[in-house]
Design a protein around this motif. Sequence first.
Motif, PDB file in Angstrom:
ATOM      1  N   THR A 123       0.929  -1.017  -0.288  1.00 43.22           N
ATOM      2  CA  THR A 123       0.304   0.034  -0.062  1.00 43.22           C
ATOM      3  C   THR A 123       0.789   1.014  -0.046  1.00 43.22           C
ATOM      4  OG1 THR A 123      -1.698  -1.019   1.218  1.00 43.22           O
ATOM      5  CG2 THR A 123      -1.532   1.032   1.189  1.00 43.22           C
ATOM      6  N   ASN A 124       0.947   1.732  -1.032  1.00 42.88           N
ATOM      7  CA  ASN A 124       0.990   2.908  -0.798  1.00 42.88           C
ATOM      8  C   ASN A 124       0.353   5.102  -1.308  1.00 42.88           C
ATOM      9  OD1 ASN A 124       0.916   2.354  -3.435  1.00 42.88           O
ATOM     10  ND2 ASN A 124       1.595   4.453  -4.084  1.00 42.88           N
ATOM     11  N   THR A 125       0.839   5.869  -0.203  1.00 44.78           N
ATOM     12  CA  THR A 125       0.018   7.423  -1.032  1.00 44.78           C
ATOM     13  C   THR A 125       1.056   7.247  -2.173  1.00 44.78           C
ATOM     14  OG1 THR A 125       1.905   8.107   0.155  1.00 44.78           O
ATOM     15  CG2 THR A 125       0.391   7.149   1.789  1.00 44.78           C
ATOM     16  N   GLY A 126      -0.371   8.764  -2.828  1.00 44.22           N
ATOM     17  CA  GLY A 126       0.478   9.124  -3.781  1.00 44.22           C
ATOM     18  C   GLY A 126      -0.730  10.092  -4.262  1.00 44.22           C
ATOM     19  N   PRO A 127      -0.397  10.741  -6.330  1.00 46.47           N
ATOM     20  CA  PRO A 127      -1.668  10.569  -6.594  1.00 46.47           C
ATOM     21  C   PRO A 127      -2.641  10.028  -6.311  1.00 46.47           C
ATOM     22  CG  PRO A 127       0.214  10.650  -7.900  1.00 46.47           C
ATOM     23  CD  PRO A 127       0.644   9.740  -6.590  1.00 46.47           C
ATOM     24  N   ALA A 128      -3.906  10.470  -6.428  1.00 44.80           N
ATOM     25  CA  ALA A 128      -5.061   9.690  -6.423  1.00 44.80           C
ATOM     26  C   ALA A 128      -5.773   9.392  -7.904  1.00 44.80           C
ATOM     27  CB  ALA A 128      -6.393  11.520  -6.050  1.00 44.80           C
ATOM     28  N   VAL A 129      -5.948   7.982  -7.597  1.00 42.75           N
ATOM     29  CA  VAL A 129      -5.777   7.242  -8.893  1.00 42.75           C
ATOM     30  C   VAL A 129      -7.855   7.631  -9.107  1.00 42.75           C
ATOM     31  CG1 VAL A 129      -5.674   4.577 -10.519  1.00 42.75           C
ATOM     32  CG2 VAL A 129      -4.040   6.119  -8.082  1.00 42.75           C
ATOM     33  N   PRO A 130      -8.352   7.656 -10.298  1.00 42.37           N
ATOM     34  CA  PRO A 130      -9.287   7.210 -10.487  1.00 42.37           C
ATOM     35  C   PRO A 130      -9.551   5.057 -10.484  1.00 42.37           C
ATOM     36  CG  PRO A 130      -8.777   8.023 -12.016  1.00 42.37           C
ATOM     37  CD  PRO A 130      -7.611   8.550 -11.422  1.00 42.37           C
ATOM     38  N   HIS A 188      -6.747  -0.794 -16.037  1.00 46.19           N
ATOM     39  CA  HIS A 188      -5.280  -0.490 -16.852  1.00 46.19           C
ATOM     40  C   HIS A 188      -4.553  -0.956 -16.365  1.00 46.19           C
ATOM     41  CE1 HIS A 188      -9.612  -0.792 -19.017  1.00 46.19           C
ATOM     42  NE2 HIS A 188     -10.324   0.504 -18.489  1.00 46.19           N
ATOM     43  N   LEU A 189      -4.182  -0.654 -15.526  1.00 49.05           N
ATOM     44  CA  LEU A 189      -2.601  -0.455 -14.602  1.00 49.05           C
ATOM     45  C   LEU A 189      -2.088  -2.108 -15.485  1.00 49.05           C
ATOM     46  CD1 LEU A 189      -3.298   2.040 -11.578  1.00 49.05           C
ATOM     47  CD2 LEU A 189      -2.779   2.644 -14.164  1.00 49.05           C
ATOM     48  N   PHE A 211       2.900  -0.859 -20.275  1.00 46.49           N
ATOM     49  CA  PHE A 211       2.701   0.284 -21.290  1.00 46.49           C
ATOM     50  C   PHE A 211       1.193   1.394 -20.710  1.00 46.49           C
ATOM     51  CE2 PHE A 211       4.639  -2.217 -24.575  1.00 46.49           C
ATOM     52  CZ  PHE A 211       5.858  -2.356 -24.833  1.00 46.49           C
ATOM     53  N   ARG A 212       0.897   0.438 -20.327  1.00 41.72           N
ATOM     54  CA  ARG A 212      -0.691   1.427 -19.434  1.00 41.72           C
ATOM     55  C   ARG A 212      -0.082   2.134 -18.654  1.00 41.72           C
ATOM     56  NH1 ARG A 212      -5.668   0.498 -21.871  1.00 41.72           N
ATOM     57  NH2 ARG A 212      -6.266   2.606 -20.502  1.00 41.72           N
ATOM     58  N   GLN A 261      -3.521 -14.821  -8.063  1.00 37.49           N
ATOM     59  CA  GLN A 261      -4.570 -13.689  -8.458  1.00 37.49           C
ATOM     60  C   GLN A 261      -3.846 -12.260  -8.266  1.00 37.49           C
ATOM     61  OE1 GLN A 261      -8.413 -13.840  -7.437  1.00 37.49           O
ATOM     62  NE2 GLN A 261      -8.697 -12.626  -8.958  1.00 37.49           N
ATOM     63  N   ALA A 262      -2.876 -11.189  -8.835  1.00 37.21           N
ATOM     64  CA  ALA A 262      -3.514 -10.050  -8.652  1.00 37.21           C
ATOM     65  C   ALA A 262      -4.081  -9.169  -8.486  1.00 37.21           C
ATOM     66  CB  ALA A 262      -2.124  -9.352  -9.842  1.00 37.21           C
ATOM     67  N   THR A 263      -5.075  -8.216  -7.536  1.00 37.38           N
ATOM     68  CA  THR A 263      -5.647  -7.522  -7.170  1.00 37.38           C
ATOM     69  C   THR A 263      -5.269  -5.600  -7.022  1.00 37.38           C
ATOM     70  OG1 THR A 263      -6.888  -8.265  -5.296  1.00 37.38           O
ATOM     71  CG2 THR A 263      -7.361  -8.892  -7.307  1.00 37.38           C
ATOM     72  N   ALA A 264      -6.215  -4.792  -7.243  1.00 37.60           N
ATOM     73  CA  ALA A 264      -5.776  -3.547  -6.904  1.00 37.60           C
ATOM     74  C   ALA A 264      -6.636  -2.755  -6.593  1.00 37.60           C
ATOM     75  CB  ALA A 264      -4.946  -2.713  -8.087  1.00 37.60           C
ATOM     76  N   GLU A 265      -6.775  -1.716  -5.580  1.00 40.54           N
ATOM     77  CA  GLU A 265      -7.996  -0.653  -5.812  1.00 40.54           C
ATOM     78  C   GLU A 265      -7.166   0.309  -4.846  1.00 40.54           C
ATOM     79  OE1 GLU A 265      -9.282  -2.317  -1.304  1.00 40.54           O
ATOM     80  OE2 GLU A 265     -10.249  -2.253  -2.940  1.00 40.54           O
TER      81      GLU A 265
END
Length: 389
Positions: A312-319, A325-326, A330-331, A361-365
């Motif tokens: 888990t990381n902080t950073g720019p807001a991600v829609p 799609h990440l 190359f995305r 299984q790799a997931t992200a949110e």
Amino acid sequence: MLVLAGALLTGLVYFLVRQGLYSSISTAVTTAVPGRKLSPPWVMPTPAESASPVRATPLESFSADDVTQGLAVTKISDVAEQAALSRLLTVSVIVLFVYAALSILLAWWMAGRVLHPVAVITGTARRLSGENLHERIALDAPPGELKQLADTFDEMLGRIEQLVSAQQRFAANAAHELRTPLAVQRAAAEIGLAGEPDARQVARIRTKLISVADDSEHLIEGLLLLATSERGLERRETVALDVIADAVTEGLAGQAAERDVTLSLHAEPLTVYGDGVLLDRLVHNLVANAVHYNVKGGRVEVRTGPGGIEVTNTGPAVPPDTVPHLFEPFRRLRERTHARGEGAGLGLSIVEAIARAHGAQATAEANARGGGLSVRVRFPTGPQEPQRR
């Protein structure tokens, strides 16, 4: 099969009628003939009755009229039986031929109607190619096995179309990514070294060319690693992923300090059966991405446990709608600026490929607070068979 069933039915009817026809005719004729009732011995016995002993009756007990009448009834019964059986056989054969003709026509029509969807599926399969994968069978038929087969075929075509489109995009993006460094190198050589550049100019162009070459090398290594992960695992061994996470976190601590990012690790035992080199790259990409795509004063938290690994990381807001799609090659969250150390956009795609090769299984949110992402890789429990594509 219908003709055979008709023939068996005709033979069975003929046999059953023949068995009881004589007794029925004899009874009917005896009842219809005028005169006093005949004695049982003058009625012609059936084949079953003739086989059994018949009690003898003295001829003196019968008159001449009884004998004449009995012989007449017997003869009439025999003639009626033969005529009835002949008529029954003739009618049965005619009906059988008519039935056979109608059965063949009905079977031909039904077979054509039932197998028409198969012809549609076959024609569509022969017509499809890489240029018209968008076509579908779209079979208009009542629910049934063939309807399910056609719908399953359409779903398979949809998955194939997605895979082909992804491969085409990957090839186009890879060509673009590889072409850009070459263009930069050519421009630096032609423009920066034009005329008679001094030593300072040559040193600056040299540094630029080395930097571009390093970026190209990293891109090619990423592409090779991605191809290796997609191909599957060549070997498997027991790997302590918590130990790998500890080593990767320690190795990237200096980079995190330069970016003013707090890097923390909470490691619980996690043993995975797979390729140690690829798993090391998986953890490295997760932590490196979390450090690189962060903000000053941000943080990165790495956790391992029985369920898998989470970064888990902080950073720019991600829609949220862009998160899936990440994982595509190359995305990026933002357009590429070709700045030094920007990366090729293969980090999470390599993570997903390695995870899939290990049956994980790799997931992200997107994080609701503080921006950034939470990426999780969940591994199956127990040894797994190699996954291949």
